[in-house]
Write an enzyme that holds these catalytic residues in place. Structure first.
Site, PDB file in Angstrom:
ATOM      1  N   ASP A   1     -85.531  55.065 -25.405  1.00 50.70           N
ATOM      2  CA  ASP A   1     -85.466  55.116 -26.867  1.00 50.70           C
ATOM      3  C   ASP A   1     -86.866  55.395 -27.398  1.00 50.70           C
ATOM      4  O   ASP A   1     -87.855  54.889 -26.852  1.00 50.70           O
ATOM      5  CB  ASP A   1     -84.945  53.795 -27.431  1.00 50.70           C
ATOM      6  CG  ASP A   1     -83.468  53.582 -27.167  1.00 50.70           C
ATOM      7  OD1 ASP A   1     -82.717  54.570 -27.132  1.00 50.70           O
ATOM      8  OD2 ASP A   1     -83.065  52.417 -27.012  1.00 50.70           O
TER       9      ASP A   1
ATOM     10  N   ASP B   1     -78.102  58.756 -29.399  1.00 47.85           N
ATOM     11  CA  ASP B   1     -77.483  57.760 -30.274  1.00 47.85           C
ATOM     12  C   ASP B   1     -77.072  58.383 -31.606  1.00 47.85           C
ATOM     13  O   ASP B   1     -76.032  58.030 -32.177  1.00 47.85           O
ATOM     14  CB  ASP B   1     -78.431  56.589 -30.517  1.00 47.85           C
ATOM     15  CG  ASP B   1     -78.785  55.836 -29.241  1.00 47.85           C
ATOM     16  OD1 ASP B   1     -77.984  55.864 -28.284  1.00 47.85           O
ATOM     17  OD2 ASP B   1     -79.871  55.234 -29.207  1.00 47.85           O
TER      18      ASP B   1
END
Length: 163
Positions: A116, A134
């Site tokens: 991330d 995402d």
């Protein structure tokens, strides 16, 4: 949307996400300070060993394998469902979600965790760090819901079989 077009969405989307994750791992300091990108978005490298919001975090081999197996099965089931979807808009939306799920699955398999790097923040409040995959999953899910409810392309029509 034809099957070939959906395949291109999945492959191109996953490739772009994986390339950005590789760039983030190479260029950002893990768990280091945020680098401002936009007024509400910074670059900050973190690793998610669980699913969304680090739920079901797995830091040992068996847990990681179980998480990989479950997410792999769910991604495969979603792809099979998208392939059977008679409506172009719904299939395109699911293809976007599949691109994100596939990219996160490959990243987790290759690196042991999902990379991330996009840090959402409002002032000093940082609710979560996420990645492009995402975004694909979220946008794909929202578009799928709209395609099924709006009566537009991809919405069920009278006489359509529900499966």
């Amino acid at each position: 949307m034809k099957t070939l077009s959906c395949t291109i969405v999945v492959l191109a989307g996953a490739a772009l996400d994986l390339a950005l994750k590789a760039w983030a791992r190479a260029g950002l300091e893990p768990y280091g300070p945020s680098t401002d990108f936009l007024p509400f978005l910074s670059l900050r490298l973190t690793f998610n060993e669980g699913i969304s919001f680090s739920l079901f975090s797995a830091d040992h081999g068996t847990g990681r394998l179980a998480l990989l197996a479950v997410t792999g099965l769910l991604t495969t089931a979603l792809a099979a469902w998208a392939y059977r979807m008679p409506h172009g808009g719904a299939r395109a939306a699911l293809s976007l979600a599949i691109a994100g799920a596939s990219a996160n699955l490959v990243d987790r398999a290759a690196n042991g965790a999902v990379t991330d790097y996009l840090d959402l923040h409002f002032g000093d409040w940082h609710p979560f760090v996420f990645n492009l995959a995402d975004v694909y999953i979220t946008v794909g899910a929202v578009l799928f819901l709209f395609s099924r409810r709006s009566g537009g392309p991809g919405a069920p029509r009278p006489g359509d079989a529900i499966s």
